[in-house]
Design a protein around this motif. Structure first.
Motif, PDB file in Angstrom:
ATOM      1  N   ILE A 273     -14.535  -0.986   0.212  1.00  0.00           N
ATOM      2  CA  ILE A 273     -15.636  -0.836   1.178  1.00  0.00           C
ATOM      3  C   ILE A 273     -15.269  -0.003   2.397  1.00  0.00           C
ATOM      4  CG2 ILE A 273     -16.669  -3.037   0.494  1.00  0.00           C
ATOM      5  CD1 ILE A 273     -15.577  -4.206   3.165  1.00  0.00           C
ATOM      6  N   ARG A 274     -13.966   0.289   2.604  1.00  0.00           N
ATOM      7  CA  ARG A 274     -13.573   1.012   3.797  1.00  0.00           C
ATOM      8  C   ARG A 274     -12.556   2.101   3.487  1.00  0.00           C
ATOM      9  NH1 ARG A 274     -13.059  -4.179   7.928  1.00  0.00           N
ATOM     10  NH2 ARG A 274     -15.290  -4.353   8.317  1.00  0.00           N
ATOM     11  N   ASN A 275     -12.538   3.100   4.355  1.00  0.00           N
ATOM     12  CA  ASN A 275     -11.511   4.148   4.270  1.00  0.00           C
ATOM     13  C   ASN A 275     -10.366   3.792   5.204  1.00  0.00           C
ATOM     14  OD1 ASN A 275     -12.913   5.856   2.475  1.00  0.00           O
ATOM     15  ND2 ASN A 275     -14.145   6.647   4.154  1.00  0.00           N
ATOM     16  N   TYR A 276      -9.146   3.880   4.717  1.00  0.00           N
ATOM     17  CA  TYR A 276      -7.972   3.564   5.539  1.00  0.00           C
ATOM     18  C   TYR A 276      -7.086   4.793   5.691  1.00  0.00           C
ATOM     19  CZ  TYR A 276      -9.343  -1.289   5.187  1.00  0.00           C
ATOM     20  OH  TYR A 276     -10.067  -2.467   5.285  1.00  0.00           O
ATOM     21  N   ASP A 277      -6.429   4.848   6.839  1.00  0.00           N
ATOM     22  CA  ASP A 277      -5.489   5.937   7.096  1.00  0.00           C
ATOM     23  C   ASP A 277      -4.093   5.570   6.614  1.00  0.00           C
ATOM     24  OD1 ASP A 277      -7.146   7.916   8.733  1.00  0.00           O
ATOM     25  OD2 ASP A 277      -7.518   6.033   9.765  1.00  0.00           O
ATOM     26  N   LEU A 278      -3.830   4.260   6.454  1.00  0.00           N
ATOM     27  CA  LEU A 278      -2.519   3.803   5.985  1.00  0.00           C
ATOM     28  C   LEU A 278      -2.661   2.361   5.517  1.00  0.00           C
ATOM     29  CD1 LEU A 278       0.954   4.528   7.388  1.00  0.00           C
ATOM     30  CD2 LEU A 278       0.309   2.130   7.206  1.00  0.00           C
ATOM     31  N   ILE A 279      -1.830   1.988   4.538  1.00  0.00           N
ATOM     32  CA  ILE A 279      -1.844   0.615   4.020  1.00  0.00           C
ATOM     33  C   ILE A 279      -0.437   0.041   4.072  1.00  0.00           C
ATOM     34  CG2 ILE A 279      -2.240  -0.832   1.991  1.00  0.00           C
ATOM     35  CD1 ILE A 279      -4.409   1.167   1.148  1.00  0.00           C
ATOM     36  N   LEU A 280      -0.330  -1.165   4.658  1.00  0.00           N
ATOM     37  CA  LEU A 280       0.905  -1.943   4.645  1.00  0.00           C
ATOM     38  C   LEU A 280       0.730  -3.051   3.620  1.00  0.00           C
ATOM     39  CD1 LEU A 280       1.634  -2.541   8.459  1.00  0.00           C
ATOM     40  CD2 LEU A 280       2.961  -1.085   6.921  1.00  0.00           C
ATOM     41  N   ILE A 281       1.681  -3.212   2.711  1.00  0.00           N
ATOM     42  CA  ILE A 281       1.504  -4.220   1.680  1.00  0.00           C
ATOM     43  C   ILE A 281       2.810  -4.942   1.378  1.00  0.00           C
ATOM     44  CG2 ILE A 281       1.834  -2.513  -0.165  1.00  0.00           C
ATOM     45  CD1 ILE A 281      -0.236  -4.163  -1.793  1.00  0.00           C
ATOM     46  N   ASN A 282       2.715  -6.258   1.274  1.00  0.00           N
ATOM     47  CA  ASN A 282       3.881  -7.067   0.926  1.00  0.00           C
ATOM     48  C   ASN A 282       4.185  -6.900  -0.565  1.00  0.00           C
ATOM     49  OD1 ASN A 282       5.975  -8.864   1.167  1.00  0.00           O
ATOM     50  ND2 ASN A 282       4.700 -10.686   1.089  1.00  0.00           N
ATOM     51  N   SER A 283       5.442  -6.916  -0.933  1.00  0.00           N
ATOM     52  CA  SER A 283       5.811  -6.704  -2.333  1.00  0.00           C
ATOM     53  C   SER A 283       5.411  -7.877  -3.229  1.00  0.00           C
ATOM     54  CB  SER A 283       7.319  -6.463  -2.448  1.00  0.00           C
ATOM     55  OG  SER A 283       8.034  -7.600  -1.981  1.00  0.00           O
ATOM     56  N   LYS A 284       5.389  -9.096  -2.678  1.00  0.00           N
ATOM     57  CA  LYS A 284       5.036 -10.287  -3.452  1.00  0.00           C
ATOM     58  C   LYS A 284       3.835 -10.972  -2.805  1.00  0.00           C
ATOM     59  CE  LYS A 284       8.533 -10.029  -6.358  1.00  0.00           C
ATOM     60  NZ  LYS A 284       8.346  -9.799  -7.808  1.00  0.00           N
TER      61      LYS A 284
ATOM     62  N   ARG B 140     -10.694  14.651   7.151  1.00  0.00           N
ATOM     63  CA  ARG B 140      -9.518  14.015   6.530  1.00  0.00           C
ATOM     64  C   ARG B 140      -9.849  13.437   5.161  1.00  0.00           C
ATOM     65  NH1 ARG B 140      -7.737  11.123  11.981  1.00  0.00           N
ATOM     66  NH2 ARG B 140      -6.173  12.589  12.733  1.00  0.00           N
ATOM     67  N   HIS B 141     -11.106  13.056   4.976  1.00  0.00           N
ATOM     68  CA  HIS B 141     -11.536  12.464   3.707  1.00  0.00           C
ATOM     69  C   HIS B 141     -12.548  13.386   3.026  1.00  0.00           C
ATOM     70  CE1 HIS B 141     -10.122   9.097   6.226  1.00  0.00           C
ATOM     71  NE2 HIS B 141      -9.700   8.578   5.092  1.00  0.00           N
ATOM     72  N   ARG B 142     -12.231  14.675   3.021  1.00  0.00           N
ATOM     73  CA  ARG B 142     -13.230  15.655   2.612  1.00  0.00           C
ATOM     74  C   ARG B 142     -13.584  15.633   1.134  1.00  0.00           C
ATOM     75  NH1 ARG B 142      -8.961  18.501   4.709  1.00  0.00           N
ATOM     76  NH2 ARG B 142      -7.680  19.801   3.339  1.00  0.00           N
ATOM     77  N   ASP B 143     -12.860  14.913   0.320  1.00  0.00           N
ATOM     78  CA  ASP B 143     -13.226  14.805  -1.091  1.00  0.00           C
ATOM     79  C   ASP B 143     -14.072  13.563  -1.360  1.00  0.00           C
ATOM     80  OD1 ASP B 143     -11.823  17.106  -1.763  1.00  0.00           O
ATOM     81  OD2 ASP B 143      -9.938  16.000  -1.928  1.00  0.00           O
TER      82      ASP B 143
END
Length: 225
Positions: free
Chosen positions: A42-53, A160-163
């Motif tokens: 539902i949203r556009n993000y500039d960066l994602i932080l994600i935990n491995s587990k 930045r999200h031109r596609d």
């Protein structure tokens, strides 16, 4: 800029979110893969932080999904005492950076800023059009264009999200600090200013309206007579 934090350790997720908010980033927090996938849809993000587990699977399982849809969105993976083979697998899958827990928040934000710079978060150059977010400046064929404030931010986000087609709601979430306090009409006002101050005088088209879906950056495209 908006960052998605996918972290099941609630206190850590909140600490990171609060710290990033203090540094002018907007954040969303998901505590599992399912919620993370929902936010990404539902949203556009500039960066994602994600935990491995995560409770419902490995964080790495969402990486290829994100990269196939948004190849230029940096992903930073967090892990407690990661093993070399775990890091290698993550990088091969598409992760852009790997940070071991526990980490210093100042180091984290430095790594985030480095990744954003690497992925072209500064100057956007498309043929004769140059957008410089750091200086809030747009030039076309060497001539500076007077588009400032929210219209500038809207144009920059679309570029930045031109596609992609970006909805009004996504633009509000990405640009306004408290999107719930403004109406979607502010997007129409911003788009109109872009067209009046930039597109019409230059006889170009930078933003097209996609009916019932939102807007898309469309330069280079000659404006219709």
């Amino acid at each position: 800029m908006r960052i998605l934090i996918i972290e099941d350790e609630s206190p850590l997720g909140k600490t990171v979110s609060d710290f990033l908010n203090q540094h002018s980033y907007q954040t969303d927090i998901a505590e599992n893969l399912k919620d993370g996938e929902y936010f990404i849809s539902i949203r556009n993000y500039d960066l994602i932080l994600i935990n491995s587990k995560l409770p419902d699977g490995d964080g790495i399982s969402i990486v290829s999904q994100v990269k196939s849809k948004y190849p230029c969105v940096p992903i930073i993976m967090l892990a407690h005492k990661p093993k070399p083979d775990q890091e290698i697998e993550a990088f091969k899958t598409g992760v852009d950076d790997f940070i071991a827990k526990p980490f210093d928040l100042n180091v984290l934000i430095a790594r985030i800023e480095a990744r954003l710079r690497f992925w072209g978060s500064s100057i956007i150059e498309i043929e004769d059009l140059v957008i410089n977010p750091d200086e809030e400046k747009i030039t076309y064929k060497g001539k500076e264009i007077e588009v400032k404030g929210k219209p500038f931010e809207v144009l920059t986000h679309l570029a930045r999200h031109r596609d992609q087609i970006v909805s009004k709601e996504q633009l509000l979430d990405a640009i306004w600090e408290e999107p719930e306090l403004v109406t979607p009409n502010v997007i129409e006002v911003a788009i109109n200013q872009i067209r009046q101050k930039m597109d019409k005088p230059l006889n170009i088209s930078t933003v097209e309206t996609v009916r019932r879906r939102g807007y898309r950056f469309c330069y280079p495209k000659q404006a219709e007579e």
